[in-house]
Scaffold this motif. Structure first.
Motif, short mmCIF file in Angstrom:
data_model
loop_
_atom_site.label_atom_id
_atom_site.label_comp_id
_atom_site.label_asym_id
_atom_site.label_seq_id
_atom_site.Cartn_x
_atom_site.Cartn_y
_atom_site.Cartn_z
N ASN A 70 0.84 -1.20 0.00
CA ASN A 70 0.00 0.00 0.00
C ASN A 70 0.87 1.25 0.00
N ASP A 72 -0.64 4.36 -0.41
CA ASP A 72 -1.59 5.47 -0.27
C ASP A 72 -1.06 6.57 0.65
N GLN A 79 3.42 8.57 -5.48
CA GLN A 79 2.63 7.39 -5.84
C GLN A 79 2.71 7.14 -7.35
N GLU A 80 2.61 8.22 -8.10
CA GLU A 80 2.64 8.11 -9.57
C GLU A 80 3.99 7.59 -10.03
N GLN A 83 4.36 3.67 -8.84
CA GLN A 83 3.32 2.70 -9.18
C GLN A 83 3.77 1.69 -10.24
N ILE A 86 5.69 -1.01 -8.42
CA ILE A 86 4.81 -1.91 -7.68
C ILE A 86 4.17 -2.92 -8.63
N TYR A 87 3.72 -2.43 -9.78
CA TYR A 87 3.10 -3.32 -10.76
C TYR A 87 4.10 -4.37 -11.23
#
Length: 410
Positions: A70, A72, A79-80, A83, A86-87
């Motif tokens: 997470n 968030d 985050q952008e 991400q 993370i993917y």
């Protein structure tokens, strides 16, 4: 609703100082209390019995799709940025179910064959000899910095076809990924640093993949790029994510197999003497070192339907933490499980997992360890820890190893 046992025991306690040197004490306590244990602090079931562990790892009703880091809490801009990283982690075959897992593992296995692994034998032997020469010239060593870190880092760099001078970066990136996968007791600063490290990793390999389009080479990375089955092939995200996995498994876990194994041998000089007298039995010895104190202590699954394990009702969607270390010390499966027997014959340990997610790099890890421990036992007359009572372990739920390991030898 599951309730916590009055004992208050939790697998999270494995990181406490009293269990650092011997996490198997906690595993035994958990198994004796309840081998299928609802852990309130983890909010999941903990399995410590061998037969439950092996059954669950082979059961298609448990899903490996469970990585959910997470972010968030990060500012939207960060985050952008992270991400895509993370993917990429979620596309590792470690975190996939069939049919995606089957397809990606099949394509990767075509590039990571026994022939490819065996072709590394002479190079690994030469590297081991060179590292030991340097250690013996100095007359003292930190086994981690001088041997256990560089050996697998250089091997996986050569295998993937990336510059060996970048191995220090590999060590850092493997540590970053391990931190994210462990994700217990991780601070915000550590998480941000690890995420940015993984972002650097993906960009590094993205550039290498682009270069190979112009100048192909004969190595594992090129074989992964070329791997195909019919019209199928690995996407760039799948390439990046599984290079990440091969790096972490090929370096991090092998490093700690070497260090954990050496600590075990130093603490059992009679076993070190046995290995010295039986170099032809090193493969058997490595299997026991893996069982006795493996680098990967646990994995997890998500139940996809209601079912029972050991008489306990597991609900769909619940997390199941599978203690590989506990299974490898289960007295119902192993005689004298807490005793190191390098000549142990029946040794179906759980260090590499089981089922469709059995470690793809297991043959390479075993080969490196066999060459390393054979050389150590034959070239060092004696070897001991500088501070036997205070080995600095890091022991989380998932990974186990040491950071530094000063040794003396002659």
């Amino acid at each position: 609703m599951s309730t916590q046992h009055e004992s208050g025991l939790s697998l999270l306690q494995v990181s406490q100082e009293r269990y650092q040197d011997n996490p198997y004490l906690l595993y035994h306590q958990l198994r004796e209390l309840d081998p299928v244990y609802w852990d309130e602090q983890i909010q999941g079931w903990v399995l410590t019995r061998y037969k439950d562990v092996i059954k669950t790892l082979r059961d298609p009703h448990f899903s490996a799709v469970r990585f959910n880091f997470n972010v968030d809490w990060l500012p939207p801009m960060f985050q952008e940025v992270v991400q895509p990283t993370i993917y990429a982690i979620t596309r590792q075959m470690l975190f996939l179910d069939p049919p995606d897992h089957t397809r990606i593992r099949s394509l990767t296995a075509r590039a990571f064959t026994p022939r490819v692994v065996e072709s590394m034998r002479n190079e690994i032997q030469q590297l081991v000899d060179r590292l030991l020469d340097q250690m013996q010239e100095k007359g003292q060593a930190d086994l981690m910095a001088d041997f256990a870190y560089p050996l697998p880092a250089i091997v996986i760099a050569q295998l993937l076809g990336v510059p060996p001078e970048d191995r220090e970066r590999f060590i850092l990136w493997a540590g970053d990924l391990s931190m994210l996968l462990e994700s217990t007791n991780i601070t915000e600063d550590d998480a941000i640093r690890a995420l940015y490290g993984m972002r650097e990793f993906t960009e590094y390999f993205r550039q290498l993949i682009a270069q190979r389009a112009q100048a192909p080479r004969d190595d594992l990375l090129q074989a992964l790029i070329n791997a195909h089955e019919g019209l199928d092939k690995l996407s760039e995200d799948e390439l990046l994510s599984n290079c990440m996995l091969l790096l972490a498994a090929g370096h991090g876990t092998t490093t700690h197999l070497l260090s954990n194994g050496f600590v075990a041998l130093a603490r059992h000089p009679e076993q070190f003497a046995w290995l010295k007298a039986h170099p032809d039995q090193t493969s058997l010895a490595v299997m026991e070192l893996l069982r006795y104190d493996g680098p990967v202590q646990a994995t997890s699954r998500l139940a996809t339907s209601d079912l029972e394990i050991g008489g306990k009702h597991i609900q769909a969607g619940q997390n199941v933490l599978i203690s590989l270390g506990a299974a490898s010390h289960d007295p119902e499966q192993f005689a004298d499980p807490d005793v190191l027997h390098l000549d142990r014959k029946e040794n179906h340990h759980m260090a590499f997992g089981q089922g469709i997610h059995f470690c793809l790099g297991a043959p390479l890890a075993r080969l490196e360890a066999e060459i390393a421990f054979r050389a150590l036992s034959q070239r060092l007359s004696t070897a001991s820890l500088v501070d036997e009572q205070h080995v600095q372990w890091f022991s989380g739920m998932v990974f186990r190893g040491v950071s530094t390991l000063p040794i003396t030898f002659n």
